[in-house]
Write a protein that holds these residues in place. Structure first.
Motif, PDB file in Angstrom:
ATOM      1  N   GLU A  81      86.981  61.863  12.157  1.00 44.98           N
ATOM      2  CA  GLU A  81      87.051  63.346  12.192  1.00 44.98           C
ATOM      3  C   GLU A  81      86.925  63.842  13.622  1.00 44.98           C
ATOM      4  N   SER A  82      86.370  63.012  14.495  1.00 43.10           N
ATOM      5  CA  SER A  82      86.182  63.449  15.889  1.00 43.10           C
ATOM      6  C   SER A  82      87.514  63.673  16.598  1.00 43.10           C
ATOM      7  N   THR A  92      85.861  61.317   3.792  1.00 46.21           N
ATOM      8  CA  THR A  92      85.682  60.272   4.803  1.00 46.21           C
ATOM      9  C   THR A  92      84.751  59.192   4.269  1.00 46.21           C
ATOM     10  N   TYR A  98      76.198  68.530  16.507  1.00 48.28           N
ATOM     11  CA  TYR A  98      76.578  67.305  15.789  1.00 48.28           C
ATOM     12  C   TYR A  98      75.346  66.531  15.329  1.00 48.28           C
ATOM     13  N   GLU A  99      74.371  66.483  16.220  1.00 49.64           N
ATOM     14  CA  GLU A  99      73.149  65.732  15.867  1.00 49.64           C
ATOM     15  C   GLU A  99      72.471  66.332  14.646  1.00 49.64           C
ATOM     16  N   ILE A 144      73.252  65.492   6.920  1.00 52.72           N
ATOM     17  CA  ILE A 144      74.053  64.805   5.887  1.00 52.72           C
ATOM     18  C   ILE A 144      73.527  63.398   5.614  1.00 52.72           C
ATOM     19  N   LYS A 145      72.887  62.815   6.657  1.00 54.69           N
ATOM     20  CA  LYS A 145      72.307  61.489   6.449  1.00 54.69           C
ATOM     21  C   LYS A 145      71.172  61.560   5.421  1.00 54.69           C
ATOM     22  N   MET A 167      73.934  68.173  12.401  1.00 54.68           N
ATOM     23  CA  MET A 167      74.840  67.951  11.260  1.00 54.68           C
ATOM     24  C   MET A 167      74.625  66.548  10.671  1.00 54.68           C
ATOM     25  N   ILE A 221      80.009  70.173   4.943  1.00 55.97           N
ATOM     26  CA  ILE A 221      80.096  68.737   4.613  1.00 55.97           C
ATOM     27  C   ILE A 221      79.121  68.448   3.475  1.00 55.97           C
ATOM     28  N   ARG A 271      84.952  69.061  22.210  1.00 55.30           N
ATOM     29  CA  ARG A 271      83.886  68.711  23.156  1.00 55.30           C
ATOM     30  C   ARG A 271      83.272  69.899  23.889  1.00 55.30           C
ATOM     31  N   LYS A 317      76.270  69.060  21.726  1.00 57.84           N
ATOM     32  CA  LYS A 317      75.906  67.791  21.091  1.00 57.84           C
ATOM     33  C   LYS A 317      74.883  67.995  19.986  1.00 57.84           C
ATOM     34  N   LEU A 332      82.320  74.808  14.245  1.00 63.22           N
ATOM     35  CA  LEU A 332      82.703  73.852  15.289  1.00 63.22           C
ATOM     36  C   LEU A 332      83.978  74.338  15.960  1.00 63.22           C
ATOM     37  N   TYR A 385      81.860  61.235   2.484  1.00 61.79           N
ATOM     38  CA  TYR A 385      81.545  62.636   2.793  1.00 61.79           C
ATOM     39  C   TYR A 385      82.759  63.481   2.436  1.00 61.79           C
ATOM     40  N   LEU A 419      82.849  74.837   8.789  1.00 66.85           N
ATOM     41  CA  LEU A 419      82.883  73.546   8.087  1.00 66.85           C
ATOM     42  C   LEU A 419      81.671  73.366   7.185  1.00 66.85           C
ATOM     43  N   GLY A 469      81.383  56.697   5.319  1.00 66.45           N
ATOM     44  CA  GLY A 469      80.059  57.045   5.841  1.00 66.45           C
ATOM     45  C   GLY A 469      80.042  57.276   7.333  1.00 66.45           C
ATOM     46  N   ASP A 470      81.107  56.846   8.083  1.00 64.82           N
ATOM     47  CA  ASP A 470      81.126  57.070   9.537  1.00 64.82           C
ATOM     48  C   ASP A 470      82.121  58.147   9.954  1.00 64.82           C
TER      49      ASP A 470
HETATM   50  P1  FAD Z   1      80.171  61.305  18.834  1.00 68.35           P
HETATM   51  O1  FAD Z   1      79.715  60.440  19.878  1.00 68.35           O
HETATM   52  O2  FAD Z   1      81.119  60.801  17.820  1.00 68.35           O
HETATM   53  O3  FAD Z   1      78.972  61.968  18.067  1.00 68.35           O
HETATM   54  C1  FAD Z   1      78.097  62.934  18.640  1.00 68.35           C
HETATM   55  C2  FAD Z   1      76.729  62.765  18.017  1.00 68.35           C
HETATM   56  O4  FAD Z   1      76.838  62.751  16.590  1.00 68.35           O
HETATM   57  C3  FAD Z   1      76.097  61.457  18.390  1.00 68.35           C
HETATM   58  O5  FAD Z   1      75.245  61.581  19.520  1.00 68.35           O
HETATM   59  C4  FAD Z   1      75.314  61.072  17.172  1.00 68.35           C
HETATM   60  O6  FAD Z   1      74.010  61.517  17.259  1.00 68.35           O
HETATM   61  C5  FAD Z   1      76.005  61.824  16.028  1.00 68.35           C
HETATM   62  N1  FAD Z   1      76.823  60.852  15.222  1.00 68.35           N
HETATM   63  C6  FAD Z   1      78.147  60.609  15.330  1.00 68.35           C
HETATM   64  N2  FAD Z   1      78.532  59.736  14.405  1.00 68.35           N
HETATM   65  C7  FAD Z   1      77.424  59.428  13.678  1.00 68.35           C
HETATM   66  C8  FAD Z   1      77.186  58.592  12.604  1.00 68.35           C
HETATM   67  N3  FAD Z   1      78.160  57.867  12.049  1.00 68.35           N
HETATM   68  N4  FAD Z   1      75.923  58.498  12.129  1.00 68.35           N
HETATM   69  C9  FAD Z   1      74.940  59.218  12.690  1.00 68.35           C
HETATM   70  N5  FAD Z   1      75.102  60.074  13.711  1.00 68.35           N
HETATM   71  C10 FAD Z   1      76.320  60.150  14.223  1.00 68.35           C
HETATM   72  N6  FAD Z   1      83.748  66.952  14.086  1.00 68.35           N
HETATM   73  C11 FAD Z   1      84.549  67.860  14.658  1.00 68.35           C
HETATM   74  O7  FAD Z   1      84.505  68.046  15.878  1.00 68.35           O
HETATM   75  N7  FAD Z   1      85.379  68.612  13.890  1.00 68.35           N
HETATM   76  C12 FAD Z   1      85.488  68.456  12.531  1.00 68.35           C
HETATM   77  O8  FAD Z   1      86.243  69.160  11.884  1.00 68.35           O
HETATM   78  C13 FAD Z   1      84.653  67.496  11.928  1.00 68.35           C
HETATM   79  N8  FAD Z   1      84.710  67.297  10.573  1.00 68.35           N
HETATM   80  C14 FAD Z   1      83.884  66.327  10.034  1.00 68.35           C
HETATM   81  C15 FAD Z   1      83.968  66.109   8.636  1.00 68.35           C
HETATM   82  C16 FAD Z   1      83.165  65.161   8.012  1.00 68.35           C
HETATM   83  C17 FAD Z   1      83.259  64.961   6.534  1.00 68.35           C
HETATM   84  C18 FAD Z   1      82.250  64.411   8.803  1.00 68.35           C
HETATM   85  C19 FAD Z   1      81.374  63.416   8.145  1.00 68.35           C
HETATM   86  C20 FAD Z   1      82.193  64.598  10.182  1.00 68.35           C
HETATM   87  C21 FAD Z   1      82.999  65.553  10.815  1.00 68.35           C
HETATM   88  N9  FAD Z   1      82.968  65.788  12.187  1.00 68.35           N
HETATM   89  C22 FAD Z   1      83.783  66.742  12.742  1.00 68.35           C
HETATM   90  C23 FAD Z   1      82.000  65.088  13.046  1.00 68.35           C
HETATM   91  C24 FAD Z   1      82.683  63.954  13.813  1.00 68.35           C
HETATM   92  O9  FAD Z   1      82.686  62.821  12.983  1.00 68.35           O
HETATM   93  C25 FAD Z   1      81.989  63.675  15.132  1.00 68.35           C
HETATM   94  O10 FAD Z   1      80.659  63.332  14.922  1.00 68.35           O
HETATM   95  C26 FAD Z   1      82.067  64.796  16.081  1.00 68.35           C
HETATM   96  O11 FAD Z   1      83.385  65.231  16.156  1.00 68.35           O
HETATM   97  C27 FAD Z   1      81.580  64.448  17.460  1.00 68.35           C
HETATM   98  O12 FAD Z   1      82.385  63.455  17.987  1.00 68.35           O
HETATM   99  P2  FAD Z   1      82.258  62.969  19.477  1.00 68.35           P
HETATM  100  O13 FAD Z   1      83.229  61.915  19.655  1.00 68.35           O
HETATM  101  O14 FAD Z   1      82.328  64.209  20.336  1.00 68.35           O
HETATM  102  O15 FAD Z   1      80.796  62.484  19.553  1.00 68.35           O
END
Ligand code: FAD
Length: 515
Positions: free
Chosen positions: A66-67, A37, A79-80, A86-87, A82, A112, A72, A76, A96, A125, A110, A39-40
């Motif tokens: 990836e979301s 992916t 994810y935070e 990674i940041k 995570m 990352i 859900r 939360k 997950l 990532y 998972l 950076g986002d």
């Molecule tokens: P979001 O609102 O997208 O995120 C929830 C919280 O995550 C936020 O409150 C925030 O604190 C944090 N967050 C989200 N994006 C960022 C960002 N760009 N920078 C900093 N903090 C951030 N999710 C899965 O559910 N399943 C997967 O298999 C999965 N694989 C992933 C693989 C990779 C390589 C990466 C980088 C991420 C992966 N994710 C995965 C995480 C995904 O990108 C979402 O953050 C997550 O799914 C939560 O999404 P949301 O829409 O529920 O909440």
């Protein structure tokens, strides 16, 4: 020493020896779901395994975040954490809950890894996950079964404990924990030691060969407390070692499951039944013995006047003139003949001693029984009892019931003697001692004692120191003496004992007399 400059990495070490397309093929063909992916977390690439796992096509994934997989229910905070990790350019691993395209869910394990360029910036990532739903299901199942087993074991009314081969406790239940309170630590070790002592060689064999032992009764002696009875069963189970070392070369471990049932109440009931049976047997024997003594005494009492009459008849016979007839002498002789016949009939009516076989009889067991039989009278009279068994087994060859009756009589006499005293000590002491040639039992009471001139008389039938008003036949000590004599022993009263009365019974040790 001058520092050697570091040798430049070889192509093999840097991976440059491999053409770039090999890396791509390795990722493409990997069984892991791999994605790259920006950076986002917007997906730039997903390998076929990712597509198979998620149910999405490549074109549906690329450009999406990836979301798209997020269900859900993952908190939360996960994810935070995570993202925070990674940041900071650190790899993250966790679980997950993902949703496939068709809506079904799976648990993703998972990892990352941030991809960092030469300037130290995170450009991409790398995500790698696999479906661990089945593993998780199995783990939960095992956990549920463990909880179920633990609650069943805990609810059991018997104490259950699982031990390893070094007899360390691995698992126990509530009932077992209660036993720790009663017996001290560690009840299982104490019970196994008692089993070992009781079963000897048989226990060692069963233990070595991991054979089960079914419902063995074990007694645990407790200092200054009543001993406790348990029924113990040992069963074994074999476990294959779950460690990596034993993956190809199975290593078996044996565990010992000990079930312990408190049978104190049952033993108490059995003991009550036994003592009641003994009481009934002794009462019957006493009745027969009393009859024997009464008839024997009556015969003895009648023999004396008959002998006197015989002497008178002889005298008259001598005075009679030769050839003359004296009707009175004839009548007297006739009366005597009838009397002798009557006496013989009376003698024949004396019941014989019962047919109980002579057998090795342990006085260390009989004497506590005698005290149990007298418990009510002893408690009622407030008598303090001291019982001193012999250190070694006190076995005589004899009739258990007759011997029990003998000592029961002595104890009854002692209680009566103590009750005669209104004040002073109220003590009964019974001691059993093994001598080289015999076993001696002392029955001592703190009553008024027996006057010296009566020491022999008290053993005569119908002699009693009690007044006529009392219901005493004076046969007790006579009977006791008869039993002692019948067993090749003797009974006497210690002339030197000043604190009451001390009766001594001597009986030959088993093997020295076979009456
Ligand atoms: P979001 O609102 O997208 O995120 C929830 C919280 O995550 C936020 O409150 C925030 O604190 C944090 N967050 C989200 N994006 C960022 C960002 N760009 N920078 C900093 N903090 C951030 N999710 C899965 O559910 N399943 C997967 O298999 C999965 N694989 C992933 C693989 C990779 C390589 C990466 C980088 C991420 C992966 N994710 C995965 C995480 C995904 O990108 C979402 O953050 C997550 O799914 C939560 O999404 P949301 O829409 O529920 O909440």
């Amino acid at each position: 020493m001058a520092k050697q400059p570091a040798a430049p990495n070889t192509p093999a070490e840097t991976g440059d020896a491999l053409p770039a397309h090999i890396f791509r093929q390795a990722v493409e063909q990997s069984a892991l779901a791999i994605s790259i992916t920006d950076g986002d977390a917007n997906i730039l690439y997903a390998n076929p395994s990712f597509q198979r796992t998620s149910g999405y096509e490549q074109q549906e994934l690329v450009g999406n975040n990836e979301s798209i997989l997020s269900y859900r229910v993952t908190p939360k905070l996960v994810y935070e954490t995570m993202w925070a990790q990674i940041k900071r350019q650190r790899p993250w691993n966790g679980l997950l809950v993902n949703r496939r395209k068709d809506g079904s869910r799976y648990l993703a394990d998972l990892t990352i890894s941030p991809v960092v360029d030469e300037d130290g910036n995170t450009t991409h990532y790398l995500g790698m996950h696999r479906d661990v739903t089945e593993v998780h299901r199995l783990e939960r199942q095992v956990q549920n079964q463990k909880t179920l087993i633990e609650s069943v074991v805990d609810a059991a009314q018997v104490a259950i404990v699982l031990l390893d081969e070094r007899e360390h406790v691995l698992l126990d239940n509530q009932e077992y924990k209660k036993l720790i309170g009663d017996l001290g630590k560690e009840p299982a070790v104490k019970l196994l030691a008692a089993l070992r002592e009781q079963m000897g060689e048989a226990f060692a064999k069963a233990y070595d060969k991991h054979r089960n032992i079914a419902a063995r009764e074990v007694c645990i002696e407790l200092p200054k407390r009543a001993s406790r009875w348990f029924s113990c069963s040992v069963s074994w189970f074999e476990e294959q070692d779950a460690g990596a070392d034993a993956f190809y070369e199975p290593l078996r471990r044996h565990y010992l499951l000990l079930t312990i049932q408190d049978i104190g109440e049952l033993k108490q009931q059995q003991e009550t039944i036994r003592i009641n049976g003994l009481r009934a047997l002794l009462a019957e024997q006493e009745r027969v013995q009393g009859l024997r003594e009464t008839l024997a005494g009556a015969v003895y009492q009648l023999e004396e006047p008959l002998n006197m009459l015989s002497a008178v008849a002889n005298m008259l016979e001598r005075r009679r003139d030769a050839g003359s007839e004296l009707p009175a002498v004839n009548a007297l002789e006739e009366a005597m003949k009838k009397s002798r016949e009557a006496l013989e009939t009376l003698r024949a009516c004396i019941p014989s001693q019962d047919g109980e076989a002579m057998q090795p009889t342990n006085l260390n067991e009989i004497l506590p029984d005698v005290l149990k039989l007298a418990t009510a009278s002893l408690l009622g009279a407030g008598i303090v009892v001291e019982w001193l068994p012999s250190d070694v087994s006190a076995v005589v060859h004899g009739h258990p019931a007759q011997l029990t009756n003998l000592f029961k009589q002595l104890v009854a006499n002692a209680i009566e003697a103590i009750n005669e005293r209104r004040s002073g000590r109220r003590e009964l002491r019974i001691a059993c001692m093994t001598r080289p040639d015999c076993i001696e039992v002392y029955v001592e009471d703190s009553g008024p004692g027996i006057a010296e001139e009566l020491r022999y008389k008290v053993f005569q039938p119908f002699f009693t120191t009690k007044g006529a008003a009392r219901q005493h036949l004076g046969l007790g000590l006579a009977m006791a003496q008869e039993v002692a004599t019948h067993h090749g022993g003797a009974i006497d009263i210690d002339p030197d004992y000043r604190n009451g009365c001390r009766v001594r019974v001597q009986l030959p040790r088993s093997g020295e007399h076979h009456g």
